[in-house]
Design a protein around this motif. Structure first.
Motif, PDB file in Angstrom:
ATOM      1  N   ASP A  98      -8.568   7.146  -2.067  1.00  0.00           N
ATOM      2  CA  ASP A  98      -9.805   6.379  -2.042  1.00  0.00           C
ATOM      3  C   ASP A  98     -10.134   5.836  -3.418  1.00  0.00           C
ATOM      4  O   ASP A  98     -10.526   4.675  -3.573  1.00  0.00           O
ATOM      5  CB  ASP A  98     -10.944   7.285  -1.567  1.00  0.00           C
ATOM      6  CG  ASP A  98     -11.710   6.655  -0.421  1.00  0.00           C
ATOM      7  OD1 ASP A  98     -11.122   5.762   0.252  1.00  0.00           O
ATOM      8  OD2 ASP A  98     -12.872   7.042  -0.200  1.00  0.00           O
ATOM      9  N   GLU A  99      -9.960   6.685  -4.426  1.00  0.00           N
ATOM     10  CA  GLU A  99     -10.241   6.313  -5.808  1.00  0.00           C
ATOM     11  C   GLU A  99      -9.507   5.040  -6.197  1.00  0.00           C
ATOM     12  O   GLU A  99     -10.013   4.188  -6.899  1.00  0.00           O
ATOM     13  CB  GLU A  99      -9.765   7.436  -6.743  1.00  0.00           C
ATOM     14  CG  GLU A  99     -10.880   8.260  -7.343  1.00  0.00           C
ATOM     15  CD  GLU A  99     -10.301   9.446  -8.079  1.00  0.00           C
ATOM     16  OE1 GLU A  99      -9.354   9.235  -8.881  1.00  0.00           O
ATOM     17  OE2 GLU A  99     -10.761  10.589  -7.814  1.00  0.00           O
ATOM     18  N   ARG A 100      -8.233   4.935  -5.723  1.00  0.00           N
ATOM     19  CA  ARG A 100      -7.430   3.760  -6.048  1.00  0.00           C
ATOM     20  C   ARG A 100      -7.545   2.673  -4.998  1.00  0.00           C
ATOM     21  O   ARG A 100      -6.756   1.740  -4.972  1.00  0.00           O
ATOM     22  CB  ARG A 100      -5.944   4.148  -6.143  1.00  0.00           C
ATOM     23  CG  ARG A 100      -5.684   5.269  -7.085  1.00  0.00           C
ATOM     24  CD  ARG A 100      -5.964   4.834  -8.540  1.00  0.00           C
ATOM     25  NE  ARG A 100      -5.988   5.985  -9.426  1.00  0.00           N
ATOM     26  CZ  ARG A 100      -4.924   6.395 -10.117  1.00  0.00           C
ATOM     27  NH1 ARG A 100      -3.798   5.755 -10.041  1.00  0.00           N
ATOM     28  NH2 ARG A 100      -5.027   7.441 -10.889  1.00  0.00           N
ATOM     29  N   SER A 101      -8.473   2.862  -4.060  1.00  0.00           N
ATOM     30  CA  SER A 101      -8.680   1.894  -2.971  1.00  0.00           C
ATOM     31  C   SER A 101      -7.415   1.624  -2.172  1.00  0.00           C
ATOM     32  O   SER A 101      -7.085   0.485  -1.852  1.00  0.00           O
ATOM     33  CB  SER A 101      -9.237   0.568  -3.520  1.00  0.00           C
ATOM     34  OG  SER A 101     -10.384   0.803  -4.278  1.00  0.00           O
ATOM     35  N   ILE A 102      -6.676   2.669  -1.909  1.00  0.00           N
ATOM     36  CA  ILE A 102      -5.505   2.504  -1.045  1.00  0.00           C
ATOM     37  C   ILE A 102      -5.926   2.897   0.373  1.00  0.00           C
ATOM     38  O   ILE A 102      -6.222   4.062   0.639  1.00  0.00           O
ATOM     39  CB  ILE A 102      -4.331   3.398  -1.501  1.00  0.00           C
ATOM     40  CG1 ILE A 102      -3.991   3.090  -2.964  1.00  0.00           C
ATOM     41  CG2 ILE A 102      -3.122   3.220  -0.595  1.00  0.00           C
ATOM     42  CD1 ILE A 102      -2.970   4.012  -3.559  1.00  0.00           C
ATOM     43  N   ASP A 103      -5.980   1.886   1.260  1.00  0.00           N
ATOM     44  CA  ASP A 103      -6.425   2.166   2.637  1.00  0.00           C
ATOM     45  C   ASP A 103      -5.328   2.859   3.439  1.00  0.00           C
ATOM     46  O   ASP A 103      -4.178   2.430   3.419  1.00  0.00           O
ATOM     47  CB  ASP A 103      -6.812   0.859   3.345  1.00  0.00           C
ATOM     48  CG  ASP A 103      -8.237   0.484   2.985  1.00  0.00           C
ATOM     49  OD1 ASP A 103      -8.961   1.373   2.465  1.00  0.00           O
ATOM     50  OD2 ASP A 103      -8.614  -0.675   3.221  1.00  0.00           O
ATOM     51  N   LEU A 149       0.830  -1.197   0.000  1.00  0.00           N
ATOM     52  CA  LEU A 149       0.000   0.000   0.000  1.00  0.00           C
ATOM     53  C   LEU A 149       0.873   1.258   0.000  1.00  0.00           C
ATOM     54  O   LEU A 149       0.589   2.237  -0.677  1.00  0.00           O
ATOM     55  CB  LEU A 149      -0.929   0.001   1.219  1.00  0.00           C
ATOM     56  CG  LEU A 149      -2.071  -1.017   1.170  1.00  0.00           C
ATOM     57  CD1 LEU A 149      -2.778  -1.096   2.522  1.00  0.00           C
ATOM     58  CD2 LEU A 149      -3.062  -0.681   0.063  1.00  0.00           C
TER      59      LEU A 149
END
Lengths: 260, 321
Positions: free
Chosen positions: B288-293, B245
């Motif tokens: 968020d767009e790339r789903s990186i928590d 991540l």
């Protein structure tokens, strides 16, 4: 309120401050009262028998010497007290409270007046004790009440003058330690005058100094008023000296305080 | 337009010593609106105390136009003295007198009527938590108590403008906080406060406006926020659950900004930013767009320490010590 009433009011506030401080710190007062008493006893009981015989005229001895030496001791007491005043003023000047006073709308000289009046009251009390003890050990003045008053007046004038001088010396001193040395010459002046022995017994140069220094006419006047010895023009010279010392010291102290 | 409690133009002061003239204040301009807290901040020897001494009539400036509380400092010094109160760096209490006697002394010197003076002294002893100590000589007080008494004495005549020269230097944290509370209360009642301090935290906590003084010159002035914006150093620190991540995020923001310092062992990434809400929202939306928590996030805005050290140019010297 006029400037003068304000000055008087501030001065009385500062006098109360000073008296309260003197009460809170009595060891200084005790020392100022006790030291001259010890000197009186020393001169009367240790040296008095011999010195009294050398006075010339009259019966001599210890009894004559008590009468002779009291005015000298009184002035010496005032000079010793001046040392205390100089130290107190110098110490006070190192305290932050003085800076506070300077940033307030008050009469500036009132700070000094407080010191002077406090010290004068302290010294007059000391002198009263000294005279009381002198009377107890054989001091026998023959003064009328008026002469007593005149002597008290002159001594008070001298105390006021020397206290203003002490205040000025205290203000001029960089530290309280220095302030305790500055008035030392004053303590020795009664010796180099007619305080402890008549000036005619001294070598020429010393006698010349002794006769013209300010303390001699003051001592001669007090002696004359209390014991009936001749005063001559000593009273006038004594008053002039006190006035000159008081005025010069007052101006000196005031300008020093305002400059700092 | 509000009135100015202090207006100074080109304040100058130098002292003569054995090495010749030493310039302490080199043309300082000040404008302090009524009812505000103004803080003069600077290292030791910057000229803070000299400034207070001049403004409070203790010493004279060599040059400059100064009005304090609406009066000309040179020509109306006594009127200035009537309007101000000063609590200096060294305790200005009479140590031989009790706390109450000190306050009554001030009341007498402020020419309050006897009864009014007593009432005020009692009130101030209560306000400053000195009721029990009121009957004891000030010499027996702790540093914090003495400082409180000092300030209480300053307040006796209800001055409109109060100078506090390093009011909390040498106090323990609890006494310092209580002093801050007292200062804040004063301003609520419309008093103007001119405060010097070497503690940035103190200026940040209390002052409406801050001026930085260094070597006798003002090097910056403004609100704490304005000063902080003067220098870079703000960033958002992101912490991730694993290196994948972290790498993805680094790639993402790095591609856009060309920056982004990563610390792989701590799984954190620093993204330069002014720390504003908009910037944070934008960054989080991008991730968020790339789903990186993101596991944790911290916003670091430059504090006054950064400002102070950068602007006074002492960073180097201090870190060498």
């Amino acid at each position: 309120m006029s400037t003068l009433t304000l000055a008087a009011r501030d001065s009385s506030t500062m006098v109360r401050r000073q008296l309260r401080r003197l009460l809170r710190y009595p060891s200084m007062t005790v020392q100022l009262v006790v030291t001259p008493v010890i000197l009186l006893l020393l001169f009367v009981y240790v040296f008095g028998g011999t010195l009294g015989d050398g006075l010339g005229g009259g019966p001599g001895g210890r009894d004559a010497y008590v009468n002779y030496v009291v005015p000298g001791i009184l002035l010496m007491a005032a000079a010793t007290a001046a040392t205390g005043t100089a130290v107190m003023v110098a110490t006070d000047m190192t305290e932050g409270i003085i800076a506070r006073f300077r940033t307030m709308r008050i009469s500036r000289a009132s700070v000094l007046t407080g010191h002077v009046v406090g010290s004068v009251i302290q010294q007059l009390l000391g002198m009263a004790v000294l005279i009381g003890i002198a009377l107890a050990i054989g001091f026998r003045p023959n003064a009328t009440p008026v002469e007593w008053l005149a002597a008290a007046g002159l001594l008070t004038f001298f105390v006021v003058a020397i206290t203003w001088l002490a205040v000025a010396l205290g203000l001029k001193s960089p530290t309280p330690e220095a302030a305790s040395n500055a008035p030392i010459p004053l303590v020795f002046l009664p010796f180099l005058g007619s305080g402890f022995v008549p000036t005619d017994s001294m070598p020429t140069v010393l006698r010349w100094f002794a006769e013209y220094q300010p303390l001699t006419p003051i001592m001669e006047t007090v002696r004359g008023l209390l014991l009936g010895t001749p005063i001559g023009n000593s009273a006038a010279i004594a008053t002039a000296w006190c006035a000159a010392i008081a005025a010069a010291s007052y101006l000196w102290a005031k300008s020093t305080f305002n400059k700092a | 337009m509000t009135n100015l409690a202090i207006a100074a133009n080109g304040l100058r002061k130098s002292y003569r010593d054995k090495d010749g003239d030493k310039v302490v204040l080199d043309g300082v301009d000040l404008a302090v609106p009524e009812g505000t807290i103004f803080s003069l901040l600077g290292p030791n020897g910057a000229g803070k105390t000299t400034t207070v001494q001049i403004l409070s009539t203790l010493i004279r400036a060599d040059g400059g136009q100064v009005q304090v509380a609406g009066y000309d400092l040179n020509r109306q010094a006594d009127d200035v003295r009537g309007a101000i109160g000063v609590t200096g760096q060294y305790s200005a209490v009479d140590k031989l007198l009790t706390g109450e006697e000190n306050l009554l002394l001030m009341a007498d010197l402020k020419h309050l009527p006897k009864r009014e003076g007593k009432r005020r002294a009692k009130e101030l002893l209560e306000k400053f938590d000195l009721v029990e100590a009121g009957g004891k000589p000030a010499a027996t007080y702790s540093g914090g108590m003495r400082r409180r008494l000092d300030l209480a004495m300053t307040l006796v005549g209800d001055p409109r403008l109060i100078f506090l020269d390093e009011p909390t230097t040498g106090l323990d944290p609890r006494s310092r906080r209580s002093m801050w509370g007292i200062v804040r209360d004063l301003v609520k009642n419309g008093v103007t406060i001119f405060l010097t301090t070497q503690y940035l935290e103190e200026a940040d906590e209390l002052a409406d406006r801050i001026a930085l003084l260094d070597h006798g010159r003002l090097i910056a002035e403004g609100t704490a926020e304005e000063l902080k914006r003067l220098i870079p150093g703000g960033h958002i620190e992101l912490t991730f659950a694993d290196t994948h991540l972290l790498e993805a995020a680094r790639h993402l923001v790095g591609a856009g900004t060309g920056a982004g310092a990563a610390a792989p062992e701590a799984l954190t990434l620093q993204v330069p930013s002014d720390g504003s809400v908009g910037a944070v929202r934008e960054l989080l939306a991008l991730l968020d767009e790339r789903s990186i928590d993101v596991a944790e996030m911290r916003v670091h805005t430059p504090d006054l320490d950064d400002v102070f050290l950068t602007l006074t140019g002492r960073q180097q010297k201090e870190s060498l010590r």
